[in-house]
Design a protein around this motif. Sequence first.
Motif, PDB file in Angstrom:
ATOM      1  N   SER A   1       0.833  -1.205   0.000  1.00 57.85           N
ATOM      2  CA  SER A   1       0.000   0.000   0.000  1.00 57.85           C
ATOM      3  C   SER A   1       0.867   1.254   0.000  1.00 57.85           C
ATOM      4  N   GLY A   2       1.969   1.236   0.727  1.00 60.08           N
ATOM      5  CA  GLY A   2       2.877   2.376   0.720  1.00 60.08           C
ATOM      6  C   GLY A   2       3.488   2.609  -0.651  1.00 60.08           C
ATOM      7  N   TRP A   3       3.813   1.524  -1.338  1.00 61.45           N
ATOM      8  CA  TRP A   3       4.360   1.648  -2.687  1.00 61.45           C
ATOM      9  C   TRP A   3       3.333   2.230  -3.643  1.00 61.45           C
ATOM     10  N   SER A   4       2.057   1.914  -3.447  1.00 60.16           N
ATOM     11  CA  SER A   4       1.005   2.482  -4.304  1.00 60.16           C
ATOM     12  C   SER A   4       0.963   3.990  -4.158  1.00 60.16           C
ATOM     13  N   PHE A   5       1.089   4.474  -2.916  1.00 58.25           N
ATOM     14  CA  PHE A   5       1.082   5.919  -2.705  1.00 58.25           C
ATOM     15  C   PHE A   5       2.248   6.567  -3.440  1.00 58.25           C
ATOM     16  N   ILE A   6       3.394   5.942  -3.384  1.00 56.44           N
ATOM     17  CA  ILE A   6       4.567   6.479  -4.076  1.00 56.44           C
ATOM     18  C   ILE A   6       4.355   6.453  -5.583  1.00 56.44           C
ATOM     19  N   ALA A   7       3.726   5.393  -6.096  1.00 60.03           N
ATOM     20  CA  ALA A   7       3.439   5.324  -7.534  1.00 60.03           C
ATOM     21  C   ALA A   7       2.500   6.452  -7.950  1.00 60.03           C
ATOM     22  N   PHE A   8       1.468   6.727  -7.135  1.00 58.16           N
ATOM     23  CA  PHE A   8       0.549   7.826  -7.451  1.00 58.16           C
ATOM     24  C   PHE A   8       1.264   9.169  -7.390  1.00 58.16           C
ATOM     25  N   TRP A   9       2.156   9.325  -6.417  1.00 55.57           N
ATOM     26  CA  TRP A   9       2.931  10.562  -6.299  1.00 55.57           C
ATOM     27  C   TRP A   9       3.809  10.760  -7.539  1.00 55.57           C
TER      28      TRP A   9
END
Length: 102
Positions: A48-56
């Motif tokens: 889930s943390g990686w998803s946030f970084i991908a969206f960023w």
Amino acid sequence: MTGPILSVILLFVATAALGGWPIVKLIRVYEAKHELKEGSAGFLRSISGWSFIAFWLMAAWFCATILGDWAVAGDLEAAMERGIWRLRILVEIAIAIAESDG
């Protein structure tokens, strides 16, 4: 020509300020749980943390493409119109990322 260059500098500062916190948090979580096994709750939280970084990263890329288009073409309105097409592709990618985490 100074408008696009100033915008790029502001974009760089904003993305660094906004993206630094989640990356530091993700590194701390990963280091604290360095032996994550697939299927564990910790492993799922780290994805889930990686998803946030991908969206960023996608948001930063989208803004950068508009600024780059503006710098090359010299027409902000046309760059924004072309940006709408790129945004459609980004939304489809974001939906795929969000569905893969759920």
